[in-house]
Design a protein around this motif. Structure first.
Motif, mmCIF file in Angstrom:
data_model
loop_
_atom_site.group_PDB
_atom_site.id
_atom_site.type_symbol
_atom_site.label_atom_id
_atom_site.label_comp_id
_atom_site.label_asym_id
_atom_site.label_seq_id
_atom_site.Cartn_x
_atom_site.Cartn_y
_atom_site.Cartn_z
ATOM 1 N N ILE A 1 53.510 51.229 69.712
ATOM 2 C CA ILE A 1 52.404 50.397 70.145
ATOM 3 C C ILE A 1 52.659 48.979 69.634
ATOM 4 N N LEU A 2 52.673 48.015 70.550
ATOM 5 C CA LEU A 2 52.932 46.629 70.194
ATOM 6 C C LEU A 2 51.650 45.815 70.309
ATOM 7 N N ASP A 3 51.520 44.784 69.480
ATOM 8 C CA ASP A 3 50.384 43.884 69.601
ATOM 9 C C ASP A 3 50.497 43.112 70.912
ATOM 10 N N ALA A 4 49.363 42.889 71.547
ATOM 11 C CA ALA A 4 49.324 42.122 72.784
ATOM 12 C C ALA A 4 48.369 40.956 72.600
ATOM 13 N N PRO A 5 48.650 39.849 73.242
ATOM 14 C CA PRO A 5 47.751 38.700 73.119
ATOM 15 C C PRO A 5 46.449 38.952 73.877
ATOM 16 N N ILE A 6 45.406 38.234 73.487
ATOM 17 C CA ILE A 6 44.153 38.289 74.232
ATOM 18 C C ILE A 6 44.355 37.520 75.527
ATOM 19 N N VAL A 7 43.941 38.106 76.627
ATOM 20 C CA VAL A 7 44.060 37.490 77.941
ATOM 21 C C VAL A 7 42.718 36.873 78.295
ATOM 22 N N SER A 8 42.718 35.631 78.723
ATOM 23 C CA SER A 8 41.491 34.945 79.105
ATOM 24 C C SER A 8 41.501 34.671 80.599
ATOM 25 N N LEU A 9 40.675 35.395 81.330
ATOM 26 C CA LEU A 9 40.548 35.218 82.775
ATOM 27 C C LEU A 9 39.091 35.393 83.169
ATOM 28 N N SER A 10 38.652 34.660 84.167
ATOM 29 C CA SER A 10 37.352 34.942 84.757
ATOM 30 C C SER A 10 37.542 35.462 86.176
ATOM 31 N N TYR A 11 38.739 35.266 86.712
ATOM 32 C CA TYR A 11 39.176 35.799 87.987
ATOM 33 C C TYR A 11 40.689 35.623 88.042
ATOM 34 N N TYR A 12 41.342 36.344 88.935
ATOM 35 C CA TYR A 12 42.786 36.212 89.103
ATOM 36 C C TYR A 12 43.048 34.877 89.785
ATOM 37 N N SER A 13 43.819 34.020 89.170
ATOM 38 C CA SER A 13 43.970 32.632 89.614
ATOM 39 C C SER A 13 44.543 32.481 91.024
ATOM 40 N N LYS A 14 45.225 33.476 91.531
ATOM 41 C CA LYS A 14 45.804 33.361 92.861
ATOM 42 C C LYS A 14 44.866 33.877 93.949
ATOM 43 N N LEU A 15 43.688 34.364 93.583
ATOM 44 C CA LEU A 15 42.717 34.845 94.560
ATOM 45 C C LEU A 15 42.070 33.658 95.255
ATOM 46 N N SER A 16 42.081 33.663 96.573
ATOM 47 C CA SER A 16 41.593 32.512 97.327
ATOM 48 C C SER A 16 40.107 32.234 97.109
ATOM 49 N N THR A 17 39.299 33.255 96.898
ATOM 50 C CA THR A 17 37.850 33.054 96.776
ATOM 51 C C THR A 17 37.412 32.626 95.378
ATOM 52 N N MET A 18 38.209 32.896 94.372
ATOM 53 C CA MET A 18 37.884 32.614 92.973
ATOM 54 C C MET A 18 36.561 33.248 92.544
ATOM 55 N N ASP A 19 36.245 34.413 93.103
ATOM 56 C CA ASP A 19 35.020 35.128 92.728
ATOM 57 C C ASP A 19 35.113 35.582 91.277
ATOM 58 N N PRO A 20 34.078 35.341 90.484
ATOM 59 C CA PRO A 20 34.122 35.713 89.064
ATOM 60 C C PRO A 20 34.005 37.228 88.865
ATOM 61 N N TRP A 21 34.613 37.711 87.806
ATOM 62 C CA TRP A 21 34.515 39.121 87.441
ATOM 63 C C TRP A 21 33.170 39.430 86.808
ATOM 64 N N LEU A 22 32.627 38.470 86.075
ATOM 65 C CA LEU A 22 31.363 38.647 85.358
ATOM 66 C C LEU A 22 30.453 37.448 85.597
ATOM 67 N N THR A 23 29.164 37.650 85.432
ATOM 68 C CA THR A 23 28.235 36.533 85.467
ATOM 69 C C THR A 23 28.334 35.775 84.148
ATOM 70 N N ASP A 24 27.830 34.559 84.109
ATOM 71 C CA ASP A 24 27.901 33.733 82.903
ATOM 72 C C ASP A 24 27.171 34.345 81.715
ATOM 73 N N ASP A 25 26.163 35.176 81.973
ATOM 74 C CA ASP A 25 25.386 35.765 80.883
ATOM 75 C C ASP A 25 25.766 37.222 80.591
ATOM 76 N N ALA A 26 26.870 37.697 81.159
ATOM 77 C CA ALA A 26 27.294 39.094 80.968
ATOM 78 C C ALA A 26 27.694 39.363 79.520
ATOM 79 N N THR A 27 27.367 40.557 79.057
ATOM 80 C CA THR A 27 27.732 40.963 77.696
ATOM 81 C C THR A 27 28.397 42.335 77.654
#
Length: 166
Positions: free
Chosen positions: A17-43
Protein backbone atom coordinates in the motif's frame (compact mmCIF):
# COMPACT_ATOMS: atom_id res chain seq x y z
CA UNK A 1 -6.26 7.51 0.47
CA UNK A 2 -3.77 4.71 0.01
CA UNK A 3 -3.58 2.93 -3.27
CA UNK A 4 -2.61 -0.63 -3.97
CA UNK A 5 0.22 -1.55 -6.24
CA UNK A 6 1.63 -4.92 -7.04
CA UNK A 7 4.63 -6.43 -8.70
CA UNK A 8 4.80 -9.90 -10.09
CA UNK A 9 7.89 -11.90 -11.00
CA UNK A 10 8.56 -15.56 -11.56
CA UNK A 11 9.20 -16.10 -7.86
CA UNK A 12 7.16 -13.51 -5.95
CA UNK A 13 3.80 -11.81 -5.75
CA UNK A 14 4.07 -8.80 -3.42
CA UNK A 15 1.42 -6.24 -2.54
CA UNK A 16 2.24 -2.90 -0.98
CA UNK A 17 0.00 0.00 0.00
CA UNK A 18 1.52 3.31 -1.11
CA UNK A 19 0.65 6.81 0.05
CA UNK A 20 -1.36 8.77 -2.49
CA UNK A 21 -1.76 12.52 -2.74
CA UNK A 22 -5.07 14.20 -1.99
CA UNK A 23 -6.89 14.90 -5.25
CA UNK A 24 -8.78 18.18 -5.51
CA UNK A 25 -11.58 18.20 -8.09
CA UNK A 26 -15.08 19.59 -8.24
CA UNK A 27 -15.63 18.05 -11.68
CA UNK A 28 -13.51 16.31 -14.31
CA UNK A 29 -11.77 19.19 -16.10
CA UNK A 30 -12.29 17.76 -19.58
CA UNK A 31 -16.08 17.48 -19.17
CA UNK A 32 -17.75 20.00 -21.45
CA UNK A 33 -20.57 20.89 -19.03
CA UNK A 34 -18.37 21.37 -15.94
CA UNK A 35 -21.25 20.10 -13.78
CA UNK A 36 -20.17 19.97 -10.12
CA UNK A 37 -20.01 16.69 -8.21
CA UNK A 38 -21.23 18.34 -5.00
CA UNK A 39 -23.13 21.45 -4.01
CA UNK A 40 -21.17 24.23 -2.29
CA UNK A 41 -22.68 23.32 1.09
CA UNK A 42 -22.22 19.52 0.80
CA UNK A 43 -20.68 17.69 3.74
CA UNK A 44 -21.13 14.04 2.74
CA UNK A 45 -20.49 11.76 -0.23
CA UNK A 46 -23.91 12.49 -1.70
CA UNK A 47 -23.83 14.44 -4.94
CA UNK A 48 -25.51 14.88 -8.30
CA UNK A 49 -24.09 11.72 -9.89
CA UNK A 50 -23.43 9.42 -6.94
CA UNK A 51 -24.59 8.70 -3.41
CA UNK A 52 -21.77 6.64 -1.86
CA UNK A 53 -22.17 4.99 1.54
CA UNK A 54 -21.41 1.88 3.56
CA UNK A 55 -24.39 -0.48 3.50
CA UNK A 56 -23.34 -2.34 6.63
CA UNK A 57 -26.73 -3.34 8.02
CA UNK A 58 -29.72 -5.02 6.34
CA UNK A 59 -32.15 -4.19 4.81
CA UNK A 60 -31.01 -3.11 1.37
CA UNK A 61 -30.40 0.59 0.83
CA UNK A 62 -29.37 3.47 3.08
CA UNK A 63 -31.04 2.78 6.43
CA UNK A 64 -30.32 3.37 10.11
CA UNK A 65 -26.84 2.05 10.94
CA UNK A 66 -25.41 2.67 7.46
CA UNK A 67 -23.15 5.69 6.98
CA UNK A 68 -21.50 8.05 4.49
CA UNK A 69 -18.12 9.75 4.62
CA UNK A 70 -18.18 13.34 5.84
CA UNK A 71 -15.88 16.16 4.86
CA UNK A 72 -12.78 16.32 7.05
CA UNK A 73 -12.19 20.00 6.19
CA UNK A 74 -13.63 22.42 3.63
CA UNK A 75 -14.41 20.49 0.44
CA UNK A 76 -12.10 17.66 1.52
CA UNK A 77 -12.67 13.97 2.22
CA UNK A 78 -9.37 12.76 3.64
CA UNK A 79 -9.64 9.14 4.76
CA UNK A 80 -6.36 7.27 4.23
CA UNK A 81 -6.46 3.49 4.15
CA UNK A 82 -5.24 2.19 7.52
CA UNK A 83 -2.98 -0.82 6.91
CA UNK A 84 -2.90 -1.62 10.63
CA UNK A 85 -6.70 -2.12 10.69
CA UNK A 86 -8.94 -4.79 9.18
CA UNK A 87 -10.44 -3.95 5.80
CA UNK A 88 -13.94 -3.49 7.23
CA UNK A 89 -12.90 -1.20 10.10
CA UNK A 90 -14.84 2.05 10.39
CA UNK A 91 -11.85 4.07 9.11
CA UNK A 92 -11.25 1.79 6.14
CA UNK A 93 -14.92 1.78 5.25
CA UNK A 94 -14.78 5.58 5.14
CA UNK A 95 -11.77 5.30 2.78
CA UNK A 96 -13.71 2.84 0.60
CA UNK A 97 -16.72 5.18 0.46
CA UNK A 98 -14.56 8.11 -0.67
CA UNK A 99 -12.87 5.91 -3.28
CA UNK A 100 -16.26 4.80 -4.66
CA UNK A 101 -17.52 8.38 -4.71
CA UNK A 102 -14.44 9.64 -6.56
CA UNK A 103 -14.25 6.81 -9.11
CA UNK A 104 -17.97 6.90 -9.92
CA UNK A 105 -17.92 10.67 -10.43
CA UNK A 106 -14.73 10.53 -12.50
CA UNK A 107 -16.12 7.77 -14.75
CA UNK A 108 -19.48 9.55 -15.05
CA UNK A 109 -17.74 12.67 -16.33
CA UNK A 110 -15.21 10.75 -18.46
CA UNK A 111 -17.96 8.93 -20.38
CA UNK A 112 -20.35 11.88 -20.56
CA UNK A 113 -18.72 13.57 -23.55
CA UNK A 114 -18.54 10.21 -25.31
CA UNK A 115 -22.32 10.03 -25.46
CA UNK A 116 -23.41 8.73 -22.06
CA UNK A 117 -25.46 11.85 -21.36
CA UNK A 118 -29.00 12.71 -20.27
CA UNK A 119 -30.65 11.57 -23.49
CA UNK A 120 -28.78 8.26 -23.13
CA UNK A 121 -30.22 7.81 -19.62
CA UNK A 122 -27.21 8.75 -17.51
CA UNK A 123 -27.85 8.54 -13.75
CA UNK A 124 -28.06 12.00 -12.15
CA UNK A 125 -30.04 13.75 -9.44
CA UNK A 126 -30.48 16.80 -11.70
CA UNK A 127 -30.31 16.66 -15.49
CA UNK A 128 -30.07 20.45 -15.76
CA UNK A 129 -33.02 20.52 -18.21
CA UNK A 130 -31.01 18.56 -20.80
CA UNK A 131 -33.50 15.70 -21.22
CA UNK A 132 -33.93 12.25 -19.72
CA UNK A 133 -35.49 11.44 -16.37
CA UNK A 134 -33.71 12.84 -13.32
CA UNK A 135 -33.70 11.87 -9.65
CA UNK A 136 -31.62 8.74 -10.15
CA UNK A 137 -28.01 9.12 -8.95
CA UNK A 138 -26.00 5.89 -8.60
CA UNK A 139 -26.23 4.32 -5.14
CA UNK A 140 -22.66 3.11 -4.60
CA UNK A 141 -22.53 0.78 -1.60
CA UNK A 142 -19.09 0.21 -0.09
CA UNK A 143 -18.54 -3.13 1.60
CA UNK A 144 -22.15 -4.23 1.27
CA UNK A 145 -23.48 -6.28 4.19
CA UNK A 146 -24.42 -9.26 2.01
CA UNK A 147 -20.92 -10.75 2.11
CA UNK A 148 -17.50 -10.80 0.50
CA UNK A 149 -16.47 -11.09 -3.14
CA UNK A 150 -19.94 -10.13 -4.31
CA UNK A 151 -19.46 -7.04 -6.49
CA UNK A 152 -22.51 -6.42 -8.66
CA UNK A 153 -24.55 -3.68 -10.27
CA UNK A 154 -28.21 -3.31 -11.11
CA UNK A 155 -29.21 -0.85 -13.82
CA UNK A 156 -32.97 -0.16 -13.86
CA UNK A 157 -34.75 2.11 -16.34
CA UNK A 158 -34.02 5.84 -16.38
CA UNK A 159 -35.53 7.56 -13.34
CA UNK A 160 -34.62 4.77 -10.89
CA UNK A 161 -31.18 4.80 -9.25
CA UNK A 162 -28.69 2.15 -10.37
CA UNK A 163 -27.17 0.25 -7.42
CA UNK A 164 -23.50 -0.70 -7.24
CA UNK A 165 -22.44 -3.10 -4.52
CA UNK A 166 -18.75 -3.50 -3.86
Amino acid sequence: MGRASWRCSDQTDETEILDAPIVSLSYYSKLSTMDPWLTDDATTTSGNNVFAYADVIAPQGFTEGDFTAETTSDFTFDYPYQVDQVANSYDNRKAAIVNLFYMNNFLHDFFYDHGFDETSNVAQLSNYERGGVEGDPIEAQAQDNSGLNNANMSTPADGASPRMQK
